[in-house]
Design an enzyme around this catalytic site. Structure first.
Site, PDB file in Angstrom:
ATOM      1  N   THR A   1       0.806  -1.225   0.000  1.00 57.59           N
ATOM      2  CA  THR A   1       0.000   0.000   0.000  1.00 57.59           C
ATOM      3  C   THR A   1       0.842   1.280   0.000  1.00 57.59           C
ATOM      4  O   THR A   1       1.942   1.319   0.569  1.00 57.59           O
ATOM      5  CB  THR A   1      -0.919   0.018   1.249  1.00 57.59           C
ATOM      6  OG1 THR A   1      -1.485   1.322   1.414  1.00 57.59           O
ATOM      7  CG2 THR A   1      -0.165  -0.317   2.527  1.00 57.59           C
TER       8      THR A   1
ATOM      9  N   TYR B   1      -1.223   0.189  10.931  1.00 63.00           N
ATOM     10  CA  TYR B   1      -1.588  -0.501   9.680  1.00 63.00           C
ATOM     11  C   TYR B   1      -0.416  -0.451   8.703  1.00 63.00           C
ATOM     12  O   TYR B   1       0.008  -1.473   8.147  1.00 63.00           O
ATOM     13  CB  TYR B   1      -2.830   0.160   9.065  1.00 63.00           C
ATOM     14  CG  TYR B   1      -3.069  -0.240   7.619  1.00 63.00           C
ATOM     15  CD1 TYR B   1      -3.638  -1.469   7.307  1.00 63.00           C
ATOM     16  CD2 TYR B   1      -2.725   0.613   6.563  1.00 63.00           C
ATOM     17  CE1 TYR B   1      -3.846  -1.853   5.980  1.00 63.00           C
ATOM     18  CE2 TYR B   1      -2.931   0.244   5.241  1.00 63.00           C
ATOM     19  CZ  TYR B   1      -3.490  -0.989   4.960  1.00 63.00           C
ATOM     20  OH  TYR B   1      -3.691  -1.362   3.647  1.00 63.00           O
TER      21      TYR B   1
ATOM     22  N   LYS C   1       1.888  -3.501   7.199  1.00 64.37           N
ATOM     23  CA  LYS C   1       2.015  -3.773   5.758  1.00 64.37           C
ATOM     24  C   LYS C   1       3.482  -3.768   5.333  1.00 64.37           C
ATOM     25  O   LYS C   1       3.893  -4.514   4.444  1.00 64.37           O
ATOM     26  CB  LYS C   1       1.239  -2.723   4.956  1.00 64.37           C
ATOM     27  CG  LYS C   1      -0.264  -2.979   4.903  1.00 64.37           C
ATOM     28  CD  LYS C   1      -0.599  -4.137   3.973  1.00 64.37           C
ATOM     29  CE  LYS C   1      -2.096  -4.311   3.794  1.00 64.37           C
ATOM     30  NZ  LYS C   1      -2.434  -5.485   2.983  1.00 64.37           N
TER      31      LYS C   1
ATOM     32  N   GLU D   1       0.271   3.623   1.825  1.00 63.96           N
ATOM     33  CA  GLU D   1       0.407   4.073   3.214  1.00 63.96           C
ATOM     34  C   GLU D   1       1.822   3.823   3.732  1.00 63.96           C
ATOM     35  O   GLU D   1       2.257   4.470   4.681  1.00 63.96           O
ATOM     36  CB  GLU D   1      -0.611   3.356   4.104  1.00 63.96           C
ATOM     37  CG  GLU D   1      -2.035   3.872   3.965  1.00 63.96           C
ATOM     38  CD  GLU D   1      -2.183   5.303   4.446  1.00 63.96           C
ATOM     39  OE1 GLU D   1      -2.037   5.551   5.645  1.00 63.96           O
ATOM     40  OE2 GLU D   1      -2.448   6.184   3.602  1.00 63.96           O
TER      41      GLU D   1
HETATM   42  P1  NAP Z   1     -11.309  -4.647   2.484  1.00 64.22           P
HETATM   43  O1  NAP Z   1     -12.526  -4.308   1.681  1.00 64.22           O
HETATM   44  O2  NAP Z   1     -11.174  -4.127   3.863  1.00 64.22           O
HETATM   45  O3  NAP Z   1     -11.206  -6.252   2.527  1.00 64.22           O
HETATM   46  C1  NAP Z   1     -10.373  -6.897   3.439  1.00 64.22           C
HETATM   47  C2  NAP Z   1     -10.559  -8.393   3.298  1.00 64.22           C
HETATM   48  O4  NAP Z   1      -9.710  -9.034   4.277  1.00 64.22           O
HETATM   49  C3  NAP Z   1     -11.983  -8.884   3.585  1.00 64.22           C
HETATM   50  O5  NAP Z   1     -12.305  -9.895   2.685  1.00 64.22           O
HETATM   51  C4  NAP Z   1     -11.859  -9.464   4.994  1.00 64.22           C
HETATM   52  O6  NAP Z   1     -12.752 -10.525   5.241  1.00 64.22           O
HETATM   53  C5  NAP Z   1     -10.456 -10.041   4.938  1.00 64.22           C
HETATM   54  N1  NAP Z   1      -9.932 -10.286   6.285  1.00 64.22           N
HETATM   55  C6  NAP Z   1      -9.851  -9.405   7.321  1.00 64.22           C
HETATM   56  N2  NAP Z   1      -9.340 -10.020   8.399  1.00 64.22           N
HETATM   57  C7  NAP Z   1      -9.088 -11.300   8.049  1.00 64.22           C
HETATM   58  C8  NAP Z   1      -8.578 -12.427   8.744  1.00 64.22           C
HETATM   59  N3  NAP Z   1      -8.212 -12.366  10.020  1.00 64.22           N
HETATM   60  N4  NAP Z   1      -8.483 -13.614   8.086  1.00 64.22           N
HETATM   61  C9  NAP Z   1      -8.879 -13.713   6.786  1.00 64.22           C
HETATM   62  N5  NAP Z   1      -9.374 -12.677   6.070  1.00 64.22           N
HETATM   63  C10 NAP Z   1      -9.480 -11.470   6.708  1.00 64.22           C
HETATM   64  O7  NAP Z   1      -9.990  -4.232   1.679  1.00 64.22           O
HETATM   65  P2  NAP Z   1      -9.839  -3.789   0.142  1.00 64.22           P
HETATM   66  O8  NAP Z   1     -10.088  -2.335   0.045  1.00 64.22           O
HETATM   67  O9  NAP Z   1     -10.553  -4.747  -0.716  1.00 64.22           O
HETATM   68  O10 NAP Z   1      -8.253  -3.975  -0.023  1.00 64.22           O
HETATM   69  C11 NAP Z   1      -7.689  -5.240  -0.335  1.00 64.22           C
HETATM   70  C12 NAP Z   1      -6.274  -5.318   0.220  1.00 64.22           C
HETATM   71  O11 NAP Z   1      -5.488  -4.287  -0.356  1.00 64.22           O
HETATM   72  C13 NAP Z   1      -6.147  -5.118   1.720  1.00 64.22           C
HETATM   73  O12 NAP Z   1      -5.080  -5.920   2.176  1.00 64.22           O
HETATM   74  C14 NAP Z   1      -5.800  -3.655   1.878  1.00 64.22           C
HETATM   75  O13 NAP Z   1      -5.090  -3.450   3.070  1.00 64.22           O
HETATM   76  C15 NAP Z   1      -4.951  -3.436   0.659  1.00 64.22           C
HETATM   77  N6  NAP Z   1      -4.978  -2.101   0.050  1.00 64.22           N
HETATM   78  C16 NAP Z   1      -6.149  -1.467  -0.199  1.00 64.22           C
HETATM   79  C17 NAP Z   1      -6.143  -0.251  -0.832  1.00 64.22           C
HETATM   80  C18 NAP Z   1      -7.421   0.484  -1.179  1.00 64.22           C
HETATM   81  O14 NAP Z   1      -7.360   1.679  -1.487  1.00 64.22           O
HETATM   82  N7  NAP Z   1      -8.556  -0.187  -1.191  1.00 64.22           N
HETATM   83  C19 NAP Z   1      -4.915   0.334  -1.231  1.00 64.22           C
HETATM   84  C20 NAP Z   1      -3.744  -0.366  -0.982  1.00 64.22           C
HETATM   85  C21 NAP Z   1      -3.777  -1.585  -0.361  1.00 64.22           C
HETATM   86  P3  NAP Z   1     -14.091 -10.357   6.168  1.00 64.22           P
HETATM   87  O15 NAP Z   1     -15.175  -9.994   5.213  1.00 64.22           O
HETATM   88  O16 NAP Z   1     -14.232 -11.705   6.730  1.00 64.22           O
HETATM   89  O17 NAP Z   1     -13.794  -9.305   7.184  1.00 64.22           O
HETATM   90  O1  F7E Z   2      -8.871   8.094   4.723  1.00 65.65           O
HETATM   91  C1  F7E Z   2      -9.199  11.578   5.900  1.00 65.65           C
HETATM   92  C2  F7E Z   2      -8.241  10.687   6.663  1.00 65.65           C
HETATM   93  O2  F7E Z   2      -9.864   6.044   5.703  1.00 65.65           O
HETATM   94  C3  F7E Z   2      -8.389   8.957   3.715  1.00 65.65           C
HETATM   95  C4  F7E Z   2      -7.302   2.040   3.016  1.00 65.65           C
HETATM   96  O3  F7E Z   2      -7.873   1.346   1.933  1.00 65.65           O
HETATM   97  O4  F7E Z   2      -6.219   3.559   1.523  1.00 65.65           O
HETATM   98  C5  F7E Z   2      -7.100   3.500   2.634  1.00 65.65           C
HETATM   99  O5  F7E Z   2      -6.553   4.178   3.747  1.00 65.65           O
HETATM  100  C6  F7E Z   2      -8.096  10.316   4.278  1.00 65.65           C
HETATM  101  C7  F7E Z   2      -7.249  10.333   5.566  1.00 65.65           C
HETATM  102  O6  F7E Z   2      -8.326   5.913   3.669  1.00 65.65           O
HETATM  103  C8  F7E Z   2     -12.465  11.299   7.430  1.00 65.65           C
HETATM  104  O7  F7E Z   2      -7.673  11.378   7.771  1.00 65.65           O
HETATM  105  C9  F7E Z   2     -11.140  12.891   6.782  1.00 65.65           C
HETATM  106  O8  F7E Z   2      -6.277  11.331   5.454  1.00 65.65           O
HETATM  107  O9  F7E Z   2     -10.576   6.786   3.397  1.00 65.65           O
HETATM  108  P1  F7E Z   2      -9.515   6.673   4.398  1.00 65.65           P
HETATM  109  P2  F7E Z   2      -6.782   5.749   3.995  1.00 65.65           P
HETATM  110  O10 F7E Z   2      -6.472   6.004   5.410  1.00 65.65           O
HETATM  111  O11 F7E Z   2      -6.036   6.539   2.976  1.00 65.65           O
HETATM  112  C10 F7E Z   2      -4.897   3.032   1.773  1.00 65.65           C
HETATM  113  C11 F7E Z   2      -4.086   3.144   0.507  1.00 65.65           C
HETATM  114  C12 F7E Z   2      -4.932   1.654   2.338  1.00 65.65           C
HETATM  115  O12 F7E Z   2      -4.026   0.869   2.128  1.00 65.65           O
HETATM  116  C13 F7E Z   2      -5.968   1.397   3.391  1.00 65.65           C
HETATM  117  O13 F7E Z   2      -6.191  -0.012   3.530  1.00 65.65           O
HETATM  118  O14 F7E Z   2      -9.336  10.923   4.643  1.00 65.65           O
HETATM  119  N1  F7E Z   2     -10.521  11.724   6.522  1.00 65.65           N
HETATM  120  N2  F7E Z   2     -12.326  12.648   7.360  1.00 65.65           N
HETATM  121  C14 F7E Z   2     -11.309  10.716   6.906  1.00 65.65           C
HETATM  122  N3  F7E Z   2     -11.161   9.373   6.814  1.00 65.65           N
HETATM  123  C15 F7E Z   2     -12.181   8.605   7.273  1.00 65.65           C
HETATM  124  N4  F7E Z   2     -12.067   7.255   7.168  1.00 65.65           N
HETATM  125  N5  F7E Z   2     -13.312   9.149   7.817  1.00 65.65           N
HETATM  126  C16 F7E Z   2     -13.506  10.491   7.913  1.00 65.65           C
HETATM  127  O15 F7E Z   2     -14.536  10.955   8.403  1.00 65.65           O
END
Ligand code: NAP
Ligand code: F7E
Length: 338
Positions: free
Chosen positions: A126, A150, A154, A128
């Site tokens: 990620t 987090y 990662k 992050e």
């Molecule tokens: P998400 O919607 O939060 O999905 C997370 C998945 O992980 C769900 O299927 C969840 O299953 C599973 N999981 C959580 N805890 C687990 C455990 N203990 N054992 C087995 N499975 C578990 O995440 P996403 O947005 O699809 O992202 C996919 C991956 O990419 C994640 O690893 C995330 O950290 C990473 N990522 C996301 C972004 C983004 O912008 N979306 C960017 C960079 C990296 P349950 O339904 O059972 O909870």
């Molecule tokens: O926050 C600001 C907050 O929670 C984005 C995950 O998929 O992407 C995600 O992580 C920004 C931050 O995503 C609220 O402070 C303001 O600066 O939507 P977010 P994230 O933290 O960037 C990365 C790439 C991953 O890997 C992660 O798994 O938005 N913010 N106000 C807020 N954020 C939330 N959640 N809620 C608010 O009310």
């Protein structure tokens, strides 16, 4: 013979889009479901593919469970998308996050090593991990500076992936994915929180949105396209790591303004800091308030990725514009409430 893929994290946003892509490509898809927990394949049902998945019970905290499932399904490719993926929650639950998100990744990699079969592995890394960014834009060579439990978890998974690739010549890719969004995004992430709230405000079901840091900036892409990048990495002759991003950065404020503009509401801003408010210019009503409860102890202020390597080596580029991503999400949430 059809290729087999095991997706850990299949119930999440990315798991659903990746499953759809792999099914379209003729794969047999095994999906990890955490049975007896709140795990639900509702995203797969939304895409109409739940019946095409072979579900297997996987818990990232259980090494023998992972080992047994891999041994039994014997996939060609494993995608580890499983994680406690909320940055905000990771400050409340750092140990749990480290165990699931960090150690969980190592458990899968170690299981593949022990089985000694030629299984390809994808690790969901990620942006992050860049955190307090050392340079802009961020590339595969930018030093890391994680700003949350987090991100640190990662980073552990990332370095384990690199080390096992080098030490045991395993086929392991890490996708350094920047934020990617869609109508399948959970409601506690800021983009979907905004689009769903905008739809509720437009329907008269809510009067305002409480948000945290409005100045943070993210490089937001469209999730289905990011699933394509994951698959492309796994089809190369050599395993490698790739930044997947759009190269653009937008603030939370811009996201708010764009989302409201899709439903015909123009936003003006008044005040500063925690007193700042977003006003519906036509009615004069306050529709956005700042709530310090949503601030993080340490914040990632701004990220912007350079996806040149993915473009050159994978032939991958983002296609959906920032405004179109917001529009797709708002229109989906408007329909949901209709
Ligand atoms: P998400 O919607 O939060 O999905 C997370 C998945 O992980 C769900 O299927 C969840 O299953 C599973 N999981 C959580 N805890 C687990 C455990 N203990 N054992 C087995 N499975 C578990 O995440 P996403 O947005 O699809 O992202 C996919 C991956 O990419 C994640 O690893 C995330 O950290 C990473 N990522 C996301 C972004 C983004 O912008 N979306 C960017 C960079 C990296 P349950 O339904 O059972 O909870
Ligand atoms: O926050 C600001 C907050 O929670 C984005 C995950 O998929 O992407 C995600 O992580 C920004 C931050 O995503 C609220 O402070 C303001 O600066 O939507 P977010 P994230 O933290 O960037 C990365 C790439 C991953 O890997 C992660 O798994 O938005 N913010 N106000 C807020 N954020 C939330 N959640 N809620 C608010 O009310």
């Amino acid at each position: 013979m059809a290729k087999k893929a095991l997706i850990i994290g299949i119930t999440g946003q990315d798991g659903a889009y990746l499953s759809r892509l792999l099914l379209e490509k003729g794969y047999e898809v095994y999906g990890a479901l955490r049975k007896r927990l709140d795990s639900s394949p509702h995203n797969l049902a939304t895409l109409g593919i739940a019946d095409s998945i072979k579900f297997v019970p996987v818990e990232l905290l259980e090494f023998t469970n992972i080992l047994y499932v891999i041994k039994k399904s014997m996939p060609d490719e494993i995608y580890n998308l499983g994680a406690q993926s909320s940055v905000a929650l990771s400050f409340e639950q750092p140990l749990f996050t480290a165990d699931v998100t960090g150690m969980g990744s190592l458990r899968v990699i170690e299981a593949i090593r022990v089985l000694d079969k030629p299984v390809k592995f994808y690790q969901a890394s990620t942006s992050e991990m860049f955190g307090k960014v050392r340079e802009t834009p961020q590339t595969e060579l930018t030093p890391f500076y994680p700003r949350s439990p987090y991100a640190a978890s990662k980073l552990f998974g990332y370095w384990m992936a690199v080390n096992f690739r080098e030490a045991y010549k395993m086929f392991i890719c890490s996708g350094l994915l920047f934020n990617h969004e869609s109508p399948l995004r959970e409601l506690d992430f800021v983009t979907r929180k905004i689009t769903y709230s905008v739809a509720r405000i437009k329907h008269g079901l809510q009067d305002h949105i409480d948000l945290g840091n409005l100045e943070a900036r993210r490089d937001w892409g469209y999730a289905p396209e990011y699933a394509e990048a994951m698959w492309l990495m796994m089809q190369q002759s050599e395993p490698d790591d790739y930044v997947v991003a759009t190269g653009e950065t937008h603030s939370i404020k811009e996201f708010v303004e764009t989302a409201f503009s899709i439903v015909g509401i123009e936003i003006g801003w008044e005040g500063r800091g925690i007193q700042e408010k977003g006003i519906d210019k036509a009615s004069g009503k306050v529709v956005v308030k700042v709530n310090p409860d949503f601030f993080r102890p340490t914040e990632v202020d701004v990220v912007r990725g350079d996806y040149s390597k993915a473009r050159e080596k994978l032939g991958w580029s983002p296609r959906t514009s920032f405004r179109d991503i917001v529009r797709i999400m708002v229109e989906h949430d408007m329909k949901l409430l209709d």
